[in-house]
Motif scaffolding. Structure first.
Motif, PDB file in Angstrom:
ATOM      1  N   TYR A   1       0.811  -1.217   0.000  1.00  0.00           N
ATOM      2  CA  TYR A   1       0.000   0.000   0.000  1.00  0.00           C
ATOM      3  C   TYR A   1       0.848   1.272   0.000  1.00  0.00           C
ATOM      4  O   TYR A   1       1.930   1.326   0.603  1.00  0.00           O
ATOM      5  N   THR A   2       0.306   2.290  -0.645  1.00  0.00           N
ATOM      6  CA  THR A   2       0.901   3.628  -0.576  1.00  0.00           C
ATOM      7  C   THR A   2       0.499   4.284   0.737  1.00  0.00           C
ATOM      8  O   THR A   2      -0.375   3.794   1.460  1.00  0.00           O
ATOM      9  N   ALA A   3       1.120   5.420   1.032  1.00  0.00           N
ATOM     10  CA  ALA A   3       0.780   6.164   2.249  1.00  0.00           C
ATOM     11  C   ALA A   3      -0.699   6.530   2.261  1.00  0.00           C
ATOM     12  O   ALA A   3      -1.366   6.464   3.306  1.00  0.00           O
ATOM     13  N   GLU A   4      -1.223   6.906   1.101  1.00  0.00           N
ATOM     14  CA  GLU A   4      -2.636   7.280   1.022  1.00  0.00           C
ATOM     15  C   GLU A   4      -3.544   6.093   1.328  1.00  0.00           C
ATOM     16  O   GLU A   4      -4.531   6.222   2.065  1.00  0.00           O
ATOM     17  N   ASP A   5      -3.198   4.931   0.786  1.00  0.00           N
ATOM     18  CA  ASP A   5      -3.993   3.725   1.045  1.00  0.00           C
ATOM     19  C   ASP A   5      -3.949   3.350   2.526  1.00  0.00           C
ATOM     20  O   ASP A   5      -4.969   2.971   3.120  1.00  0.00           O
ATOM     21  N   ILE A   6      -2.754   3.424   3.108  1.00  0.00           N
ATOM     22  CA  ILE A   6      -2.600   3.089   4.528  1.00  0.00           C
ATOM     23  C   ILE A   6      -3.424   4.050   5.379  1.00  0.00           C
ATOM     24  O   ILE A   6      -4.131   3.631   6.309  1.00  0.00           O
ATOM     25  N   ALA A   7      -3.354   5.324   5.049  1.00  0.00           N
ATOM     26  CA  ALA A   7      -4.090   6.325   5.817  1.00  0.00           C
ATOM     27  C   ALA A   7      -5.595   6.071   5.765  1.00  0.00           C
ATOM     28  O   ALA A   7      -6.301   6.214   6.775  1.00  0.00           O
ATOM     29  N   LYS A   8      -6.094   5.688   4.606  1.00  0.00           N
ATOM     30  CA  LYS A   8      -7.530   5.388   4.481  1.00  0.00           C
ATOM     31  C   LYS A   8      -7.930   4.248   5.409  1.00  0.00           C
ATOM     32  O   LYS A   8      -8.970   4.306   6.072  1.00  0.00           O
ATOM     33  N   GLN A   9      -7.089   3.208   5.456  1.00  0.00           N
ATOM     34  CA  GLN A   9      -7.432   2.066   6.309  1.00  0.00           C
ATOM     35  C   GLN A   9      -7.295   2.410   7.785  1.00  0.00           C
ATOM     36  O   GLN A   9      -8.127   1.998   8.603  1.00  0.00           O
ATOM     37  N   LEU A  10      -6.268   3.168   8.135  1.00  0.00           N
ATOM     38  CA  LEU A  10      -6.117   3.581   9.533  1.00  0.00           C
ATOM     39  C   LEU A  10      -7.294   4.446   9.974  1.00  0.00           C
ATOM     40  O   LEU A  10      -7.806   4.301  11.087  1.00  0.00           O
ATOM     41  N   THR A  11      -7.723   5.340   9.094  1.00  0.00           N
ATOM     42  CA  THR A  11      -8.856   6.209   9.416  1.00  0.00           C
ATOM     43  C   THR A  11     -10.142   5.402   9.516  1.00  0.00           C
ATOM     44  O   THR A  11     -10.910   5.518  10.476  1.00  0.00           O
ATOM     45  N   GLY A  12     -10.379   4.555   8.517  1.00  0.00           N
ATOM     46  CA  GLY A  12     -11.612   3.782   8.496  1.00  0.00           C
ATOM     47  C   GLY A  12     -11.744   2.841   9.675  1.00  0.00           C
ATOM     48  O   GLY A  12     -12.844   2.641  10.208  1.00  0.00           O
ATOM     49  N   SER A  13     -10.634   2.267  10.094  1.00  0.00           N
ATOM     50  CA  SER A  13     -10.671   1.298  11.202  1.00  0.00           C
ATOM     51  C   SER A  13     -10.558   1.963  12.571  1.00  0.00           C
ATOM     52  O   SER A  13     -10.823   1.328  13.589  1.00  0.00           O
ATOM     53  N   GLY A  14     -10.135   3.231  12.599  1.00  0.00           N
ATOM     54  CA  GLY A  14      -9.948   3.920  13.883  1.00  0.00           C
ATOM     55  C   GLY A  14      -8.741   3.434  14.657  1.00  0.00           C
ATOM     56  O   GLY A  14      -8.746   3.415  15.892  1.00  0.00           O
ATOM     57  N   ALA A  15      -7.677   3.059  13.942  1.00  0.00           N
ATOM     58  CA  ALA A  15      -6.496   2.485  14.597  1.00  0.00           C
ATOM     59  C   ALA A  15      -5.808   3.495  15.509  1.00  0.00           C
ATOM     60  O   ALA A  15      -5.675   4.676  15.169  1.00  0.00           O
ATOM     61  N   LYS A  16      -5.335   3.024  16.676  1.00  0.00           N
ATOM     62  CA  LYS A  16      -4.642   3.859  17.653  1.00  0.00           C
ATOM     63  C   LYS A  16      -3.141   3.577  17.717  1.00  0.00           C
ATOM     64  O   LYS A  16      -2.379   4.366  18.270  1.00  0.00           O
ATOM     65  N   PHE A  17      -2.725   2.418  17.189  1.00  0.00           N
ATOM     66  CA  PHE A  17      -1.307   2.038  17.111  1.00  0.00           C
ATOM     67  C   PHE A  17      -1.040   1.550  15.690  1.00  0.00           C
ATOM     68  O   PHE A  17      -1.951   1.140  14.979  1.00  0.00           O
ATOM     69  N   LEU A  18       0.252   1.556  15.326  1.00  0.00           N
ATOM     70  CA  LEU A  18       0.641   1.017  14.024  1.00  0.00           C
ATOM     71  C   LEU A  18       1.982   0.312  14.155  1.00  0.00           C
ATOM     72  O   LEU A  18       2.958   0.893  14.621  1.00  0.00           O
TER      73      LEU A  18
END
Length: 529
Positions: A102-119
């Motif tokens: 994934y690109t940074a944009e793709d990763i950001a979409k998934q982090l936002t959509g899932s509500g992730a607090k850690f990576l």
């Protein structure tokens, strides 16, 4: 009419994934290798793995992870993936596994959509992971780089923290374990809600069918971030105390070396790897005699291609079917059924009920007394069916009905014994003059030509506005076949309405990390012309 699995129901313990996989491990198994790094040869024993899982769980809890919090896991296949995944689940968190490409944009979409607090990530993927985390507001101390980057905690930091794994309590039937995102081959990726019970159920359903035991060595090249790799490779192998040898990315020479040097016995693959195993001259330069089983999934495997692999390796070939929404497996050819057609995806797993439904009339299709049924959309109900799509009630209601059936979007036929054959995807069937043309059938046929290395087929419009099959073909080295030759080859072997009417030669067929042909990418490129 609906039809049940022919297998007796299996017990599905009311346990968390951690307790199910590791809670009753025998002392004799603790010193066995659980994971081996295929690149370096480093070994992680079952005892070390369990220790790492508990250490990560404790460190995450100490750093603020609470029950139900989401953690992004962005990593290729390395042994630490298992420790981190199960550490997240052990702490009561939810893992959203992120495609390593994934690109940074793709990763950001998934982090936002899932509500992730850690990576969690690794240094080779750090630039895009860091950019995505900054975009969504994940702090530096919540970005864990497994192999270490200045300014962030590493896996070593977490393991040396010495924190005790938290005492968490939850209902496995409702506690979300993982949030994989569907591949997006037919639309925008959606978060698939899979509970601890879903994952436990699918391991329990598959265990009697796959034929893996504690003496097996399993190659882990299909990505763990995809649910196929996560459940079928990682969790099933660990439950059965096999040893898993990881590969961070596919490279044919390395793939063959690792099989040979580790005397691996069981390969899980996708069809693109089968093409190489059947056709590539390099195969003959390596000793693959240890392999007794090759199991293909993620996309349809052509019967002739499968037989070619079986003959070349002297191994049994099996195929299964599933999707992220099914945790992922719902059908499989059992390891002990040499009589079952390789063109099928086998039988429904235990504890499941199936239906075939005519997509136009909505009528249920009967199980035939003999031969095969009419085609229909495959519906599946069972304990491995997802809870739904994250924050997407409309998509959930389109896919899950009130009776609990998951509408797969795949067209199938079934024979009198309940053996299921996938014809194609409902949304990808080509309509030529009112006739349905399955792209997968034409792709499988094209792959039988000795000069064709790979192929994909989509529907495109001709000059009269009629949808016609177009083949995108990758040629073998030194091939001489031209466009007319490709069309003639297909024409001689199919009904008139299934003829390929356009051909384009390309360098590579676009595919997802799990090996699915990305026909949407071909359609997008075609529409841009």
């Amino acid at each position: 009419m609906s039809f049940n699995s022919p297998f007796p129901d299996v017990e599905i313990p009311n346990l968390s994934v951690y307790d199910y996989l590791f809670g009753s491990i025998a002392d004799a198994d603790l010193q066995k290798p659980a994971l081996i790094d295929g690149t370096s040869g480093a070994v992680t024993t079952y005892q070390a793995l369990i220790g790492q899982i508990n250490g990560i769980a404790g460190a995450l809890a100490a750093r603020g992870l609470e029950l139900g919090d989401v953690v992004g896991l962005h990593s290729p296949n390395v042994p630490a993936f298992a420790s981190v995944l199960h550490g997240i689940l052990r702490a009561g968190g939810t893992a959203t596994t992120i495609n390593a490409l994934y690109t940074a944009e793709d990763i950001a979409k998934q982090l936002t959509g899932s509500g992730a607090k850690f990576l969690f990530t690794v240094s080779p993927l750090y630039p895009q992971a860091k950019a995505a985390a900054e975009k969504v507001g994940i702090a530096d101390d919540h970005i864990i780089v497994l192999d270490g980057v200045d300014g962030h905690p590493s896996l070593k930091d977490l393991l040396t923290q010495g924190a005790t794994a938290p005492d968490v309590s939850f209902d496995p039937a409702t506690q979300v374990a993982v949030l994989p995102y569907s591949s997006g081959t037919t639309g925008v990726p959606k978060g698939v809600i899979l509970t601890h019970r879903n994952l436990v159920a699918n391991v329990a359903q598959m265990e009697p069918r796959v034929g893996i035991n504690a003496d097996d060595g399993v190659l882990a090249v299909l990505p763990f971030f995809h649910i196929y790799g996560l459940t079928v490779l990682l969790n099933i192998a660990l439950k059965l105390r096999a040893r898993l040898v990881t590969m961070p990315k596919f490279d044919l020479v390395e793939f063959l070396r690792i099989i040979q040097d580790n005397k691996l016995t069981y390969l899980f693959i996708a069809p693109p790897v089968a093409v190489a195993l059947a056709k590539h001259p390099l195969i003959d330069q390596y000793d693959l005699s240890s392999v007794h089983t090759v199991f293909s999934g993620a996309a349809p495997l052509d019967e002739e291609l499968g037989k070619a692999v079986a003959t070349r390796l002297g191994a049994r070939i099996r195929q299964g079917y599933g999707m992220s929404e099914l945790s992922p497996v719902s059908h499989a050819i059992p390891f002990d059924r040499d009589d079952m057609p390789l063109s099928s995806v086998g039988l429904p797993l235990a504890n499941t009920v199936n239906k075939l439904v005519d997509p136009e009339s909505g009528e249920e299709i009967d199980l035939p007394a003999e031969g095969r049924s009419k085609p229909g959309e495959l519906w599946v109900k069972g304990p491995n069916v997802m809870l739904g799509y994250l924050n997407n009630p409309a998509a959930t209601s389109d896919t899950l009905d009130e009776d609990g059936y998951l509408h797969t979007g795949d067209i199938a036929v079934v024979d009198s014994e309940g053996v299921v054959f996938i014809v194609d995807r409902l949304k990808e069937l080509i309509k030529y003059k009112g006739y349905q043309v399955p792209p997968a059938e034409l792709e499988a046929l094209l792959l039988t030509h000795p000069e064709i290395a790979d192929a994909a087929v989509i529907g495109v419009l001709d000059d009269e506005g009629e949808e016609v099959p177009k083949a995108f073909v990758v040629l073998q080295a030194n091939a001489t076949i031209d466009e007319d030759g490709v069309m003639a080859f297909v024409s001689e072997r199919v009904s008139p309405h299934k003829k390929v009417r356009k051909v384009e030669f390309i360098e590579t067929v676009p595919k997802s990390a799990a090996g699915k042909i990305l026909r949407k990418d071909l359609r997008a490129a075609e529409s841009a012309k």
